[in-house]
Structures are given as C-alpha cells and as structure tokens.
Write a protein that holds these residues in place. Structure first.
Motif, PDB file in Angstrom:
ATOM      1  N   HIS A  41       0.823  -1.218   0.000  1.00  0.00           N
ATOM      2  CA  HIS A  41       0.000   0.000   0.000  1.00  0.00           C
ATOM      3  C   HIS A  41       0.855   1.266   0.000  1.00  0.00           C
ATOM      4  CE1 HIS A  41      -3.846  -1.943   0.197  1.00  0.00           C
ATOM      5  NE2 HIS A  41      -3.500  -2.656   1.252  1.00  0.00           N
ATOM      6  N   HIS A  66      -4.567   0.469   6.806  1.00  0.00           N
ATOM      7  CA  HIS A  66      -5.307   1.270   5.828  1.00  0.00           C
ATOM      8  C   HIS A  66      -5.327   2.748   6.213  1.00  0.00           C
ATOM      9  CE1 HIS A  66      -7.694  -2.565   4.573  1.00  0.00           C
ATOM     10  NE2 HIS A  66      -6.524  -2.489   3.982  1.00  0.00           N
ATOM     11  N   ALA A  69      -1.951   4.286   5.659  1.00  0.00           N
ATOM     12  CA  ALA A  69      -1.682   4.463   4.229  1.00  0.00           C
ATOM     13  C   ALA A  69      -2.567   5.532   3.592  1.00  0.00           C
ATOM     14  CB  ALA A  69      -1.869   3.136   3.497  1.00  0.00           C
ATOM     15  N   ILE A  71      -5.762   5.366   2.945  1.00  0.00           N
ATOM     16  CA  ILE A  71      -6.721   4.806   1.987  1.00  0.00           C
ATOM     17  C   ILE A  71      -8.140   5.179   2.417  1.00  0.00           C
ATOM     18  CG2 ILE A  71      -7.581   2.688   0.908  1.00  0.00           C
ATOM     19  CD1 ILE A  71      -4.910   1.386   1.642  1.00  0.00           C
ATOM     20  N   ARG A  76     -11.026   0.745   0.453  1.00  0.00           N
ATOM     21  CA  ARG A  76     -10.388  -0.362   1.170  1.00  0.00           C
ATOM     22  C   ARG A  76     -11.029  -1.691   0.779  1.00  0.00           C
ATOM     23  NH1 ARG A  76     -10.585   2.618   7.136  1.00  0.00           N
ATOM     24  NH2 ARG A  76      -9.474   4.516   6.457  1.00  0.00           N
ATOM     25  N   ASP A  81      -7.214  -7.999   1.359  1.00  0.00           N
ATOM     26  CA  ASP A  81      -5.996  -7.840   2.152  1.00  0.00           C
ATOM     27  C   ASP A  81      -5.907  -8.904   3.244  1.00  0.00           C
ATOM     28  OD1 ASP A  81      -4.883  -5.768   0.755  1.00  0.00           O
ATOM     29  OD2 ASP A  81      -5.637  -4.192   2.076  1.00  0.00           O
TER      30      ASP A  81
END
Length: 241
Positions: A41, A66, A69, A71, A76, A81
């Motif tokens: 990511h 997440h 990062a 996101i 997501r 993942d």
C-alpha cells in the motif's frame, strides 16, 4: 521443594494461554507479513504502527494499516488484504514456528498439575490450526480464535468464551498474556493475568502480575499471580480502590 513434589493448596480452575508472543515467538513472522502488506500500500511499517497492531484481531490490524496508508474507507478491500495476509502468514508458519523461552516447560507444568488449559488467541482459526501443529492441540480442553467470537481482543469476548466453555467463572481462571491488547482483554473479562511482555510494553494495572519470562515458572508463581488478582477483586468489592 520442587513443583513435582509440592502442589499449592490453591490453584486456578484453568489457565488460559495467549498464543502469539506468549507460547510461540510468532510475532516476528506476523511483522514480516504486515510489513509486506504495508509496502503493497506504499508505506513503510514504522515501529509505532507495528506496535499498535500487536495482539490485534486481523480486521483491526488491517484497518490500522489502511488508515496509516491514507486509503479512503470506500477504497479499502479488507477481504482481499485479509486473504493475502493469511496466505503469507501461512507460508511463514509452515517454515517453522519457534517457541517462546520456557513455554513448553510451562505447559507441561500446568498439565502435570491437572489444571485444564484453553488456548485463547486473536489469530483466526485457519492460521491457528497451523500453529497448533507445533503447540499440540491435545494440550488444550478447548481453543478460542479471534474469528469465533463477536469481538476479538481487546474486548473481553475471547476470554469470557473460554471460561464459558469450561463452565467456570472467569475470575477462577489465570490468563497468560504478552501484549497490551491481550492483557486488556483478559483483565476486562475479570481474569487475573500473568503478563510476560514480548514485543511491546504492557502498563501495570489491576489484575496484572508481571514476569520477565516463562523460564523457571513454578506452580507457586501461578498461584501467586492468580490469588493476587483475587485479592484485588476482593479489595474492589470492599470499596477500597
């Protein structure tokens, strides 16, 4: 006297064992998988981010990656993942799972005293079953995994479920944990907890007795950790804390 000759008069009804970082030195393997996921990511797994995920359920750990990062929630894909992470962890587990120091002897000690044991882990059943090939499923009266309760650690659900499966009160059990997340779950369930920190510092608090390692653990240590927790419960009931 040695523990083989002397059994304390008061022992917990059960010992509830965490797995990753407590019985198995598997946290470094999880770190590899989570670091690689972070790289996928576009971010590096910082020490702060890794520590925040220690002992987490897989959904909670993924959510923290997440967020780190950046996101957006709509972008997501926790299912994808999660699948990737479990596959990678499975590969790493299959290469060999090292024990934490003193863990085998501690398990044998408790079993020898006739105390039932339950494995209580935030790891999902799929990965836990691989780890149990090393630990030995036969050691436990029951096992509770993170995907088998409504909410995983740090919620008390896994430990409450373990006590329920044995038909005993959670306060009659001694939990053994290594992480802040797991310790919070155990004490929230009302279990006196022996904390043996591994990768992250665990703060002192109610129901918590600390030990630097499982090496040399004796039945007297188990009794002291459990009765120390009971003493705190009694103090609270008397309104003194």
């Amino acid at each position: 006297m040695t523990d083989s000759l002397f059994v304390p008069s008061r022992l917990p009804a059960a010992v509830l064992w965490d797995m990753d970082g407590t019985l198995l030195d598997s946290e470094p393997l999880w770190e590899i998988a989570m670091s690689e996921l972070a790289e996928r990511h576009g971010i590096a797994m910082t020490p702060q981010l890794r520590e925040s995920t220690l002992g987490n359920s897989l959904p909670d750990a993924l959510a923290k990656v997440h967020v780190a990062a950046g996101i957006p929630p709509a972008d997501r894909d926790p299912a994808a993942d999660g699948r990737w992470t479990l596959d990678r962890v499975g590969e790493l587990f299959a290469q060999g799972l090292p024990w934490r120091p003193g863990a085998v002897e501690a398990l044998d000690l408790v079993a020898g005293a006739g105390i039932p044991m339950v494995l209580v882990t935030n790891t999902v059943r799929e990965a836990a079953d691989v780890a149990l090939e090393t630990i030995g499923l036969h050691r436990f009266a029951a096992t509770v995994c993170g995907d088998e309760v409504p909410v995983g650690k740090p919620a008390p659900d896994p430990y409450l479920r373990a006590a329920e499966l044995l038909g005993v009160a959670s306060a009659d059990c001694l939990a053994v944990e290594d992480s802040p997340t797991g310790t919070q779950a155990a004490t929230a369930a009302g279990c006196p907890t022996l904390v043996v920190p591994s990768a992250a510092r665990v703060e002192p608090g109610p129901l918590r007795v600390f030990r630097s390692s499982l090496v040399g653990l004796g039945l007297d240590d188990i009794t002291e950790a459990w009765t120390g927790g009971l003493a705190h419960i009694a103090t609270c009931k008397n309104g003194d804390s």
